[in-house]
Design a protein around this motif. Structure first.
Motif, mmCIF file in Angstrom:
data_model
loop_
_atom_site.group_PDB
_atom_site.id
_atom_site.type_symbol
_atom_site.label_atom_id
_atom_site.label_comp_id
_atom_site.label_asym_id
_atom_site.label_seq_id
_atom_site.Cartn_x
_atom_site.Cartn_y
_atom_site.Cartn_z
ATOM 1 N N MET A 147 -70.464 -95.348 -7.361
ATOM 2 C CA MET A 147 -72.274 -95.744 -7.698
ATOM 3 C C MET A 147 -72.337 -96.850 -8.541
ATOM 4 O O MET A 147 -71.544 -97.032 -9.503
ATOM 5 C CB MET A 147 -72.636 -94.461 -8.227
ATOM 6 C CG MET A 147 -72.411 -93.338 -7.295
ATOM 7 S SD MET A 147 -73.512 -93.489 -5.840
ATOM 8 C CE MET A 147 -73.072 -91.856 -4.952
ATOM 9 N N SER A 148 -73.462 -97.372 -8.319
ATOM 10 C CA SER A 148 -73.731 -98.617 -8.997
ATOM 11 C C SER A 148 -74.513 -98.158 -10.468
ATOM 12 O O SER A 148 -74.613 -98.569 -11.307
ATOM 13 C CB SER A 148 -75.009 -99.550 -8.366
ATOM 14 O OG SER A 148 -74.132 -100.511 -7.627
ATOM 15 N N ILE A 149 -75.222 -96.863 -10.200
ATOM 16 C CA ILE A 149 -76.030 -96.537 -11.419
ATOM 17 C C ILE A 149 -75.862 -94.965 -11.345
ATOM 18 O O ILE A 149 -75.966 -94.235 -10.177
ATOM 19 C CB ILE A 149 -77.541 -97.001 -11.249
ATOM 20 C CG1 ILE A 149 -77.665 -98.178 -11.216
ATOM 21 C CG2 ILE A 149 -78.291 -96.082 -12.452
ATOM 22 C CD1 ILE A 149 -79.401 -98.479 -10.933
ATOM 23 N N SER A 150 -75.423 -94.335 -12.391
ATOM 24 C CA SER A 150 -75.611 -92.922 -12.558
ATOM 25 C C SER A 150 -76.275 -92.437 -13.666
ATOM 26 O O SER A 150 -75.777 -93.036 -14.849
ATOM 27 C CB SER A 150 -73.799 -92.520 -12.712
ATOM 28 O OG SER A 150 -73.708 -91.181 -12.743
ATOM 29 N N VAL A 151 -76.954 -91.527 -13.392
ATOM 30 C CA VAL A 151 -77.691 -90.885 -14.698
ATOM 31 C C VAL A 151 -77.679 -89.609 -14.733
ATOM 32 O O VAL A 151 -77.839 -88.876 -13.556
ATOM 33 C CB VAL A 151 -79.398 -91.301 -14.605
ATOM 34 C CG1 VAL A 151 -80.328 -90.608 -15.854
ATOM 35 C CG2 VAL A 151 -79.500 -92.675 -14.297
ATOM 36 N N SER A 152 -77.267 -88.930 -15.670
ATOM 37 C CA SER A 152 -76.697 -87.554 -15.874
ATOM 38 C C SER A 152 -77.370 -86.986 -17.047
ATOM 39 O O SER A 152 -77.141 -87.206 -18.283
ATOM 40 C CB SER A 152 -75.321 -87.468 -16.012
ATOM 41 O OG SER A 152 -74.811 -86.015 -15.951
ATOM 42 N N HIS A 153 -78.445 -86.030 -16.924
ATOM 43 C CA HIS A 153 -78.957 -85.052 -18.023
ATOM 44 C C HIS A 153 -79.664 -85.926 -19.083
ATOM 45 O O HIS A 153 -79.437 -85.648 -20.182
ATOM 46 C CB HIS A 153 -78.170 -84.029 -18.516
ATOM 47 C CG HIS A 153 -77.622 -83.125 -17.237
ATOM 48 N ND1 HIS A 153 -78.381 -82.381 -16.534
ATOM 49 C CD2 HIS A 153 -76.235 -83.173 -16.606
ATOM 50 C CE1 HIS A 153 -77.440 -81.635 -15.492
ATOM 51 N NE2 HIS A 153 -76.329 -82.385 -15.752
#
Length: 300
Positions: free
Chosen positions: A1-7
């Motif tokens: 993934m190029s961008i990963s946003v978690s919580h």
């Protein structure tokens, strides 16, 4: 993934700007953050661009952690904030040369990336940036964000305040950049631009409401929408809001979009109700749901 946003969570004193935000953006995708002013879009962009630290949660860009690897990220992303932030007293050419120098590159080295855009502003290359039109400022800012050949491009409301023709040209440019393998995360308050993204995330009050392709999101809308018009649109809206069977009522261009609480909608009854309160030239017809209709329903 190029961008990963978690919580991801972020607050400013008593205001919760982002609340448990999570999503992923694939490499080479145009991913749209769709929401009104104050929804949390800019805060999220600043966190991903390493300009702001989240209160909690994790995020990575191009495989790099936004906190631990902030220096690496700054060299592999392009960021175009909502407000024009280039040097207004420098010319078009001087701004571009400055940003190329900052990233230890040259205009010539990555000219293939900006050629389509730069050709449109080249006639004004000796003009100071502050004297450019809105559309030209936008194109110059995009050139400066691309000059170091970024893997990921962050565009925070790039078309706000720009005329419709320039908006269309801008999105045409984004599609061409996507073909060159650049991942694009773009935010916009304009629902018509949402349909130009591969996937979109609705954001409201710092919360993600839904994530999917524009086509899939529209299919999720289950209620029948009606286009209504009358000789007095303001009175029509106020009258529909007090109608006992009204589910939702909001202006939509030259019409009012209306949904009913009942499974079986009685057009004759509604027309009779509106005529009795003094409205004339009443039209009621079924409308196709749009991305905006879906957002309004989710936000409600």
């Amino acid at each position: 993934m190029s961008i990963s946003v978690s919580h991801i969570n972020k607050s400013y004193k008593d205001i919760r700007a982002l609340q448990d935000v999570s999503f992923e953006v694939k490499k080479g995708e145009i991913f749209g953050l769709i929401g009104p002013d104050g929804a949390g879009k800019t805060t999220l962009f600043r966190i991903l661009a390493t300009l702001l630290i989240a209160d909690s949660g994790q995020a990575s860009v191009a495989g790099h952690d936004v906190v631990k690897d902030y220096k690496t990220i700054r060299n592999c992303v392009g960021y175009m904030p909502g407000k024009f932030s280039l040097y207004q007293d420098l010319t078009v050419e001087e701004n571009l040369e400055f940003f190329a120098t900052i990233f230890k590159t040259t205009i010539k080295e990555n000219y293939h990336l900006i050629e389509d855009i730069y050709k449109q502003i080249e006639p004004f290359k000796t003009r100071r940036a502050g004297k450019l039109s809105g559309g030209m400022k936008q194109k110059l800012a995009l050139c400066c964000a691309l000059i170091h050949k970024p893997e990921v491009l962050f565009l925070d409301e790039p078309t706000t305040g720009v005329d419709p023709v320039s908006r269309k040209e801008f999105w045409d440019m984004l599609k061409r950049l996507q073909q060159k393998g650049i991942t694009i995360l773009v935010s916009t308050p304009y629902m018509d631009e949402a349909s130009l993204c591969d996937r979109i995330a609705f954001i409201q009050d710092g919360k993600i409401l839904e994530i999917d392709s524009p086509e899939a999101i529209v299919k999720h809308f289950t209620k029948t929408i009606y286009n209504l018009s009358a000789n007095n649109m303001y009175k029509l809206i106020e009258s529909l809001k007090t109608y006992e069977h009204a589910h939702s009522v909001y202006p939509f261009g030259e019409f009012v979009h209306y949904t009913d609480t009942r499974d079986v909608f009685d057009i004759d009854e509604l027309q009779h109700y509106l005529k009795n309160i003094g409205l004339n030239d009443i039209t009621i017809e079924i409308a196709k749901p749009t991305i905006e209709d879906t957002f309004m329903a989710l936000a409600k």
